[in-house]
Write a protein that holds these residues in place. Sequence first.
Motif, short mmCIF file in Angstrom:
data_model
loop_
_atom_site.label_atom_id
_atom_site.label_comp_id
_atom_site.label_asym_id
_atom_site.label_seq_id
_atom_site.Cartn_x
_atom_site.Cartn_y
_atom_site.Cartn_z
N VAL A 172 37.60 51.65 38.42
CA VAL A 172 37.63 51.16 37.04
C VAL A 172 38.93 50.41 36.77
O VAL A 172 39.98 50.77 37.26
N ARG A 173 38.80 49.35 35.99
CA ARG A 173 39.96 48.56 35.55
C ARG A 173 39.89 48.52 34.03
O ARG A 173 38.92 48.06 33.45
N VAL A 174 40.95 49.02 33.41
CA VAL A 174 41.06 48.94 31.96
C VAL A 174 41.82 47.65 31.68
O VAL A 174 42.99 47.54 31.98
N LYS A 175 41.12 46.65 31.16
CA LYS A 175 41.66 45.29 31.07
C LYS A 175 43.00 45.18 30.36
O LYS A 175 43.85 44.43 30.76
N MET A 229 42.52 48.33 40.13
CA MET A 229 41.35 49.21 39.99
C MET A 229 41.80 50.64 40.29
O MET A 229 42.52 50.88 41.25
N LEU A 230 41.35 51.59 39.48
CA LEU A 230 41.65 53.01 39.67
C LEU A 230 40.42 53.70 40.25
O LEU A 230 39.30 53.43 39.82
N LEU A 239 39.96 60.14 33.87
CA LEU A 239 41.12 59.39 34.35
C LEU A 239 42.40 60.11 33.94
O LEU A 239 42.39 60.91 33.01
N SER A 240 43.51 59.75 34.57
CA SER A 240 44.82 60.19 34.12
C SER A 240 45.37 59.15 33.17
O SER A 240 45.06 57.97 33.29
N GLY A 241 46.18 59.57 32.23
CA GLY A 241 46.82 58.62 31.32
C GLY A 241 46.14 58.59 29.97
O GLY A 241 45.33 59.44 29.63
N ASP A 242 46.51 57.59 29.18
CA ASP A 242 45.95 57.41 27.84
C ASP A 242 45.25 56.06 27.75
O ASP A 242 45.73 55.07 28.30
N ILE A 243 44.15 56.05 27.03
CA ILE A 243 43.37 54.83 26.83
C ILE A 243 42.94 54.80 25.37
O ILE A 243 42.57 55.83 24.81
N LEU A 245 36.62 47.47 29.49
CA LEU A 245 36.83 47.90 30.86
C LEU A 245 35.81 47.24 31.78
O LEU A 245 34.81 46.70 31.34
N GLU A 246 36.16 47.28 33.04
CA GLU A 246 35.30 46.77 34.10
C GLU A 246 35.25 47.86 35.16
O GLU A 246 36.28 48.48 35.46
N CYS A 247 34.08 48.13 35.70
CA CYS A 247 34.01 49.15 36.74
C CYS A 247 32.99 48.76 37.81
O CYS A 247 32.11 47.94 37.57
N GLU A 248 33.17 49.37 38.96
CA GLU A 248 32.25 49.20 40.09
C GLU A 248 31.78 50.59 40.49
O GLU A 248 32.59 51.45 40.81
N VAL A 249 30.48 50.80 40.43
CA VAL A 249 29.88 52.09 40.77
C VAL A 249 29.06 51.91 42.04
O VAL A 249 28.32 50.93 42.18
#
Length: 106
Positions: free
Chosen positions: A20-23, A29-30, A46-50, A56-60
Amino acid sequence: MTGLEQRVHRRFDLALPMRVRVKAESPHMLETSTKDISARGIYFSLSGDIELGTELECEVTLPPELCQGNSMQVKCRGRIVRVERNEDDTIGVAATIEDYEFLKTL
């Protein structure tokens, strides 16, 4: 009565590998995994704050059992709609899936 169910699409409790990428935060990518997924939504940790509303963009990666014998990668774009603090200091993230495309068979 509280907590009225508003989902239209069926949810599947699947732990699938994802990136996942939080734009707004990083070009990187995480790595994580889904907790559940539907045709129009996804939940993961995820770790951190959003912040809510962040794109966001993600690849599954879908397993062969779901894709007629071959693993398949799906790229999704969406927006964060809920953030929950977990007991292990991670955050649970619920996001819409606004658009997706199949990338490749693995």
